[in-house]
Scaffold this active site. Structure first.
Site, PDB file in Angstrom:
ATOM      1  CB  SER A 116      -0.954  -0.041   1.197  1.00  9.02           C
ATOM      2  OG  SER A 116      -1.984   0.921   1.036  1.00  9.02           O
ATOM      3  CG  ASP A 147      -4.447  -1.067  -0.091  1.00  8.57           C
ATOM      4  OD1 ASP A 147      -3.494  -1.697   0.384  1.00  8.57           O
ATOM      5  OD2 ASP A 147      -4.701   0.109   0.202  1.00  8.57           O
TER       6      ASP A 147
END
Length: 298
Positions: free
Chosen positions: A54, A166
């Site tokens: 991320s 993500d």
């Protein structure tokens, strides 16, 4: 852990074990990575491999592309809430139009993982299977966009015939990835545990059932929103008892963010300073790690 992509070049082979730096997920808290990188470089802590999840993928790319530490620190310390808002409003695209993304875009535009100065890998979540996936081959920028693609805000990113979201949804500090890619020692900058379901959702299970019914609708929906809803339902099912990250680090650094929400647009400078302070506090551990490695037979 899905892993169809393998490390495509050898790690540096000095007369010591290879060292990986793992930069964890955590939204605005990721500005702590900039402070940590500054301290590591000031104290000549060697890094042979970078792994990011991320927001950690953004700062990991900057490090692997040899962006100077002072510019990385500037990115974190000088980013304004408006910059953060525009980054979210731009659906987390890594392009020149946003100050947060411009620096790494300019450093890596048109480059592949093989072109970077340091071996680098990011973690994405395969939205078809819900499993984590290592990406460390091919163009860099799409891989970073995949690793930061927060559901319902960013579009899923297509790489090959798969779509990714993500990477921090599944593993907020992917130390296991670093081990799998050949690291013998791991330093991890940890920003928080896997995100649990919000309290209101735990109190109102009917909201999940509504999402599930909507996700089963087969009428066309613009983009891949239908798939994201179904993916979100699977996450909700797991979020009632969220797993802790499988942390396998020789040195784990945990900056203290108090109650700062990872999804806040405020606090970039604060997070940078907390990352710097936590890494300075961990210097005795880091030096001990290096000393222990020097004692190993060549």
């Amino acid at each position: 852990m899905e892993r169809s992509l393998t490390l495509v070049r050898r790690l540096p082979s000095p007369n010591r074990p290879t060292i990986a730096l793992v930069l964890g997920a955590g939204g605005i808290r990721g500005c702590a990575h900039a402070g940590a990188i500054t301290v590591l470089q000031e104290n000549e802590i060697p890094i042979d491999l970078v792994v990011g999840a991320s927001v950690g993928a953004i700062f990991g790319l900057a490090l692997a592309a040899e962006v100077p530490a002072e510019r990385i620190a500037w990115l974190a310390r000088e980013s304004t809430p408006l910059d953060m808002f525009r980054f979210y409003a731009g659906r987390l695209r890594v392009d020149r139009r946003n100050p947060i993304a411009r620096l790494v875009h300019e450093a890596a535009d048109g480059k592949t993982f093989e072109d970077l100065a340091m071996p680098f890998a990011v973690l994405g979540t395969d939205m078809h299977t819900g499993k984590p996936h290592i990406i460390n081959r091919g163009p860099v920028l799409p891989a970073v966009e995949a690793s930061i693609a927060l559901p319902f805000i960013a579009r899923p990113v297509a790489i090959g015939d798969r779509h990714y979201l993500d990477g921090g949804l599944i593993d907020t500090a992917p130390t296991g990835v670093a081990r799998e890619l050949g690291a013998e020692r791991v330093i991890a900058i940890c920003l928080g545990y896997n995100y649990p379901a919000p309290a209101f959702l735990r109190r109102r299970p009917w909201t999940r059932s509504v999402l599930e019914r909507f996700g089963r609708q087969r009428r066309p929906i613009a983009g891949r929103f239908h798939d994201q809803v179904q993916f979100g339902c699977r996450l909700c099912a797991a979020a009632y008892n969220p797993p802790l990250p499988a942390l396998d680090a020789d040195v784990a650094i945990w900056p203290d963010f108090g109650g700062l929400n990872p999804n806040s647009i405020f606090g970039a400078r604060f997070c940078h300073d907390q990352g710097e302070a936590a890494t300075r506090a961990a210097l005795p551990q880091l030096r001990t790690l290096l000393m222990d490695m020097e004692r190993l037979p060549a």
